[in-house]
Design an enzyme around this catalytic site. Structure first.
Site, short mmCIF file in Angstrom:
data_model
loop_
_atom_site.label_atom_id
_atom_site.label_comp_id
_atom_site.label_asym_id
_atom_site.label_seq_id
_atom_site.Cartn_x
_atom_site.Cartn_y
_atom_site.Cartn_z
N ASP A 263 0.83 -1.21 0.00
CA ASP A 263 0.00 0.00 0.00
C ASP A 263 0.86 1.26 0.00
O ASP A 263 0.61 2.21 -0.76
CB ASP A 263 -0.91 -0.01 1.23
CG ASP A 263 -2.21 0.73 0.98
OD1 ASP A 263 -2.57 0.92 -0.19
OD2 ASP A 263 -2.88 1.12 1.95
N ASP A 309 -9.46 -1.78 2.50
CA ASP A 309 -9.16 -1.26 3.83
C ASP A 309 -10.19 -1.68 4.87
O ASP A 309 -10.06 -1.34 6.04
CB ASP A 309 -9.08 0.27 3.79
CG ASP A 309 -7.89 0.75 2.97
OD1 ASP A 309 -6.87 0.04 2.95
OD2 ASP A 309 -7.99 1.82 2.34
#
Length: 411
Positions: A263, A309
């Site tokens: 990420d 997420d």
């Protein structure tokens, strides 16, 4: 049972692909929010911004909380050898997919390849036609995911006197001696009702596309498209948390650690995530308008949160809930500590992003919080060894162990 065995054999690959797609599109919360903050024509009011971010946090907590609870029920049904639990389905697709440490180590690589592949597709091919194909694809997935999400609720709503007929869809190939099941899908009347409702939502989601409405020459109200998007997004997230099971805490740390690096690299190191997030039109994100107070349901300036997420930390939080249950202490200490850690991490992400007006990789804040809080709790309670020794064995591994034990006894 041929279809069940085939599904089990491909479980790691299927789980990896599912998580790869979700996490490859993880940029949506960071870069999508960057896009909305960059809008020059509209500046969100403090009240509108607070409402949007608060709603996103609330929506993110729903699939994690209820998905974790359903994962416990799902895990118990698996241990008992049952293929359905109040949902009426008796199919291999409803059984949890166990993620091993090997699968977890491959996830960042698969996610990176998926992300870069989408980036190349959007660079080479027309964005309109790619999104057309993706819309049809996610329409089918969304209908099935929403139907599965609604099934337990429908089972409680319908009265006992309701005539619930059973059906089976079976496809085979070969002769009697070599007959092999290709599709073996069992369902009932309640499932058909869920499927019908989900299909209506799916059609609504498809027709909200302005280019579809224009091509069909229809006069449609498309301004509320974000509601249909969120219904599908919540269903995807809840199914992911419920059905993707980490086999132990170490595997969870490998998965979250790898995606932490993934990420950070793709958000800060390249523009690949930004390009994909801005080009990709699919219900792989939760959205909420910042201008809802000013424009009502016609709002068009959205705050976004990627499903990656939600699902990635969610499956770790669900594992900790199942660990709590295994302790048989009638407490949910690790679940609640990790749940609060997720709220803290997500809140910190929003605060930093809003303060510096720059895209933030949410896992940069969520991973240390969701892993660190439970570990600290385990250290305080003196249960760190039990936490890392806890392991959920896949059904096929259990069968192998039983067979080996039987052979030893025979010898």
């Amino acid at each position: 049972m041929a279809d069940t065995e085939q599904a089990r054999a491909s479980a790691p690959e299927a789980a990896a692909a599912a998580a790869a797609v979700l996490d490859a599109l993880n940029a949506t919360d960071a870069n999508g929010t960057e896009a909305l903050n960059a809008t020059a024509k509209f500046v969100a009011s403090p009240e509108g911004t607070a409402l949007a971010y608060g709603s996103l946090v609330f929506m993110a907590l729903l699939p994690i909380f209820f998905g974790a609870l359903r994962s416990v029920h799902c895990s118990k049904s698996k241990e008992l050898g049952e293929n359905d639990y109040d949902s009426g389905f008796r199919n291999a697709s409803d059984m949890p997919e166990t993620i091993t440490s090997r699968d977890a180590a491959r996830f960042p690589i698969i996610a990176s390849c998926t992300l870069f592949g989408l980036y190349l597709f959007f660079k080479v091919f027309s964005q309109e036609y790619i999104n057309l194909l993706l819309s049809v694809y996610f329409f089918g997935l969304g209908v099935l995911a929403l139907s599965h999400t609604m099934s337990p609720l429908m089972s409680r709503i319908f009265p006992d006197s309701f005539s619930n007929k059973q059906f089976q869809l079976l496809f085979t190939q070969g002769s009697e001696e070599t007959k092999e099941e290709i599709v073996n899908y069992e369902f009932d009347t309640k499932n058909l009702v869920c499927l019908l409702i989900s299909t209506v939502v799916g059609v609504w989601y498809l027709l909200k596309k302005h280019w579809i409405a224009n091509n069909l020459s229809l006069c449609l109200v498309t301004s509320q498209h974000w509601i249909a998007n969120n219904l599908f997004g919540l269903a995807f997230a809840l199914n992911g948390v419920e059905l993707l099971h980490l086999n132990n805490v170490s595997t969870g740390c490998i998965l979250l650690g790898g995606l932490f690096v993934y990420d950070v690299f793709w958000v800060f190191g390249t523009n690949v995530m930004v390009t994909v997030a801005r080009s990709f039109e699919a219900p792989i994100k939760l959205v909420f308008p910042q201008d809802l107070l000013e424009r009502g349901l016609d709002a068009s300036n959205f705050a976004m949160l990627g499903l990656g997420d939600i699902v990635i930390p969610g499956i770790f939080i669900a594992l900790l809930l199942r660990f709590d249950v295994s302790l048989k202490k009638n407490s949910r200490t690790y679940f609640y500590s990790s749940f609060l850690a997720y709220i803290f991490g997500l809140g910190l992400t929003i605060f930093v992003m809003h303060t510096f007006k720059h895209a933030q990789p949410a896992l940069l804040y969520l991973v240390p919080a969701c892993v660190g809080f439970p570990v600290v709790v385990a250290l305080i309670r003196g249960e760190l060894t039990e936490l890392f020794r806890y392991e959920e064995t896949p059904p096929e591994d259990t069968d192998v162990k039983e067979d080996s034990e039987t052979e030893k006894k025979d010898q």
